[in-house]
Motif scaffolding. Sequence first.
Motif, PDB file in Angstrom:
ATOM      1  N   ASP A  37      51.338  42.811  32.060  1.00 16.71           N
ATOM      2  CA  ASP A  37      49.905  42.378  32.575  1.00 16.71           C
ATOM      3  C   ASP A  37      49.906  40.924  32.904  1.00 16.71           C
ATOM      4  OD1 ASP A  37      49.023  45.128  32.600  1.00 16.71           O
ATOM      5  OD2 ASP A  37      47.882  44.712  30.407  1.00 16.71           O
ATOM      6  N   ALA A  38      50.332  39.827  32.000  1.00 20.02           N
ATOM      7  CA  ALA A  38      50.258  38.790  32.385  1.00 20.02           C
ATOM      8  C   ALA A  38      51.033  38.209  33.865  1.00 20.02           C
ATOM      9  CB  ALA A  38      50.941  37.495  31.358  1.00 20.02           C
ATOM     10  N   VAL A  39      52.195  38.876  34.153  1.00 22.18           N
ATOM     11  CA  VAL A  39      52.874  38.683  35.368  1.00 22.18           C
ATOM     12  C   VAL A  39      52.090  39.251  36.435  1.00 22.18           C
ATOM     13  CG1 VAL A  39      54.856  39.393  36.658  1.00 22.18           C
ATOM     14  CG2 VAL A  39      55.241  38.756  34.283  1.00 22.18           C
ATOM     15  N   PHE A  40      51.612  40.505  36.222  1.00 20.86           N
ATOM     16  CA  PHE A  40      50.691  40.930  37.367  1.00 20.86           C
ATOM     17  C   PHE A  40      49.528  40.013  37.582  1.00 20.86           C
ATOM     18  CE2 PHE A  40      52.378  45.263  36.378  1.00 20.86           C
ATOM     19  CZ  PHE A  40      52.822  45.449  37.661  1.00 20.86           C
ATOM     20  N   ALA A  41      48.874  39.456  36.387  1.00 19.39           N
ATOM     21  CA  ALA A  41      47.609  38.438  36.658  1.00 19.39           C
ATOM     22  C   ALA A  41      48.012  37.464  37.411  1.00 19.39           C
ATOM     23  CB  ALA A  41      47.101  38.365  35.293  1.00 19.39           C
ATOM     24  N   VAL A  42      49.278  36.642  36.956  1.00 24.45           N
ATOM     25  CA  VAL A  42      49.461  35.638  37.530  1.00 24.45           C
ATOM     26  C   VAL A  42      49.903  35.926  39.113  1.00 24.45           C
ATOM     27  CG1 VAL A  42      51.241  33.738  37.664  1.00 24.45           C
ATOM     28  CG2 VAL A  42      50.495  34.661  35.431  1.00 24.45           C
ATOM     29  N   LEU A  43      50.659  36.728  39.464  1.00 23.20           N
ATOM     30  CA  LEU A  43      51.136  37.158  40.824  1.00 23.20           C
ATOM     31  C   LEU A  43      49.834  37.636  41.608  1.00 23.20           C
ATOM     32  CD1 LEU A  43      54.085  39.539  40.412  1.00 23.20           C
ATOM     33  CD2 LEU A  43      54.071  37.100  41.187  1.00 23.20           C
TER      34      LEU A  43
END
Lengths: 194, 194, 194, 194
Positions: free
Chosen positions: C16-22
């Motif tokens: 989720d953090a990766v998706f949010a940053v991307l």
Amino acid sequence: MTRTPSTPHRLHLFSDAVFAVLITVLVLDLRPPAEHSFSALLSLWPTGVSYAVSYLFIAIVWANHHHLMSFAQTSTPRLVWANFAHLFTVSLVPFSTAWVADSRLAASPVSFYAAIFFLVDATYLVLYWEALDRPKLGDPAMRHVVRTRSWVTLALFAAATVVALFAPAVGMALIVFCLLLYIKPEPRLTAPEN
Amino acid sequence: MTRTPSTPHRLHLFSDAVFAVLITVLVLDLRPPAEHSFSALLSLWPTGVSYAVSYLFIAIVWANHHHLMSFAQTSTPRLVWANFAHLFTVSLVPFSTAWVADSRLAASPVSFYAAIFFLVDATYLVLYWEALDRPKLGDPAMRHVVRTRSWVTLALFAAATVVALFAPAVGMALIVFCLLLYIKPEPRLTAPEN
Amino acid sequence: MTRTPSTPHRLHLFSDAVFAVLITVLVLDLRPPAEHSFSALLSLWPTGVSYAVSYLFIAIVWANHHHLMSFAQTSTPRLVWANFAHLFTVSLVPFSTAWVADSRLAASPVSFYAAIFFLVDATYLVLYWEALDRPKLGDPAMRHVVRTRSWVTLALFAAATVVALFAPAVGMALIVFCLLLYIKPEPRLTAPEN
Amino acid sequence: MTRTPSTPHRLHLFSDAVFAVLITVLVLDLRPPAEHSFSALLSLWPTGVSYAVSYLFIAIVWANHHHLMSFAQTSTPRLVWANFAHLFTVSLVPFSTAWVADSRLAASPVSFYAAIFFLVDATYLVLYWEALDRPKLGDPAMRHVVRTRSWVTLALFAAATVVALFAPAVGMALIVFCLLLYIKPEPRLTAPEN
């Protein structure tokens, strides 16, 4: 009305994500040198020093925030806004770090840097007041110790802000000294738990 | 078929991470001045003002989102997409903030900025509808209060969009006034819980 | 050996953090125009279009990931690595989006963009295989429907990669058409739960 | 004194967010080529290679961190600081990756890159010591295997740091070889659970 209780869980989630982004946004200001030699890398020392100090500072702020918020049982609007004020001051750390590094530790940027640290400490005191002091959590003697330490570091950051105007290196040394005082988050408050 | 229930937990995780990144991406536009004096720092005031207003805005949006989502018990596709639409409009805040700061509060950028705030408010109303109004959660009188306030601020942001074209400073003042109205997330809805 | 069970909770957190940053890193490529007029803003339409398409794409990928991972009960090394491969392909979306926007939808960048979408879909199929097909979760007929749809969109993204070389606008239209097919995450798999 | 127990949950949250930002901050260094042809894209291969290697490295570090922290039951100050030291070294990966890519795999940057990998591995050993070895968790024979592997890869990264000064391509190959050794996080430690 069915509603999940307003625990501070999402406040932790959000705050942790903000701390994580801020501590890594610092990294974006680490630009590799144009030349491909170790001497070119070494000439970036002011950036390296300010990155390390700012990383240490945000790590300390996180550890203290983490410790403080473990006492908070409910997410009141006052706590939410004290937390936003605290995060706002922390969010100014990467900007002031970049200025210090750009100027290679010049007087005004280091003084501004110390002023930001002062504000982070001041908003931490407000957050501490909302999370621990108002609900009278923990032992009064211990709260007194914590408050005393906070006022001492607040005074030291204020001193660093003024001193840096005349001697930036001394101001920076004062800041680092304060950080070393703060590495252990409120030791005596945790002691009675064991 | 074994499957963990579709609680909105990951929706919170993802949304919080997006809010956290957006509020800190704003920081990346705070570039330190080329000169190392306080007067050079002061000349960055339009950046400072728009950063502070945008930070406050995203903080308010988060607080309201946090409050709204605490009522949602299941993560329906409609809720997920209303949430994505809401986050999309919030994601345009840093871009419009940078334009306002670059232009030092010129007419078109401030008008565009107000239009983004209008869209954030409009998608919030859709999210509110999906999370609270459709499942008829909470007291009807209270929902009426919330809806009324949302429509009033929506009208004020629309007015700011138009006014800013002729008087950007007045448009900005209208935006800040709206934000002050919104600082407390739906106070009367939380009241009956105590 | 005491050890918290290896639930996929941290896999969700991290993903989720990766998706949010991307999804927000995309925002960093939205640079405000140098002039302060709406016509200057309108001339940024290729950036706007590619931002909106990429945002929609990452939102769809997240919704499908969210749905898929709600079936996974344990965090096996194979699942972790399938997830890393999937996130790697998604991480190339901002880069390819920027190239498409820079080139104002030229042939090679749009073809490359479609190829990235193809890879995201292909790694999603691997992840789907690890999370659902290997442990034989869910109704076989439903898994068949999901697999069929995935192969169809995979073929469409492959077609878009080739077509874009000759007609980038048609390639882009094909991509958008595929996205519309994918908005609802595996509807029939969720149905039996109600 | 009421207080939620100090589980390492927030340590996971924070660490995952940091890993997620670092792995995506790498993406920001992927700038699209100025020309809109595939040959221009192919000329970016050094960036592509270093991005892929760094992504793989952070993925491995996350998988091992994830595995290690699943043993930790309490969030002690020593664990928190070992974790911060580990994350600090990981945070230098994007910077050193950018330097390697800029220099198209020149001697000093690749040597520095290997040195960062050495430091990440060294701080991982400290974290491993705090989380597993000091509390004597797991089977002693297994801990011995893990320690041996860590010392071997540490020696290999040290070798790569020196070798890269004379033959950067060989140094890079050594780094990739080490990563392949590390893909499976401590397999024998997990085995007895099944």
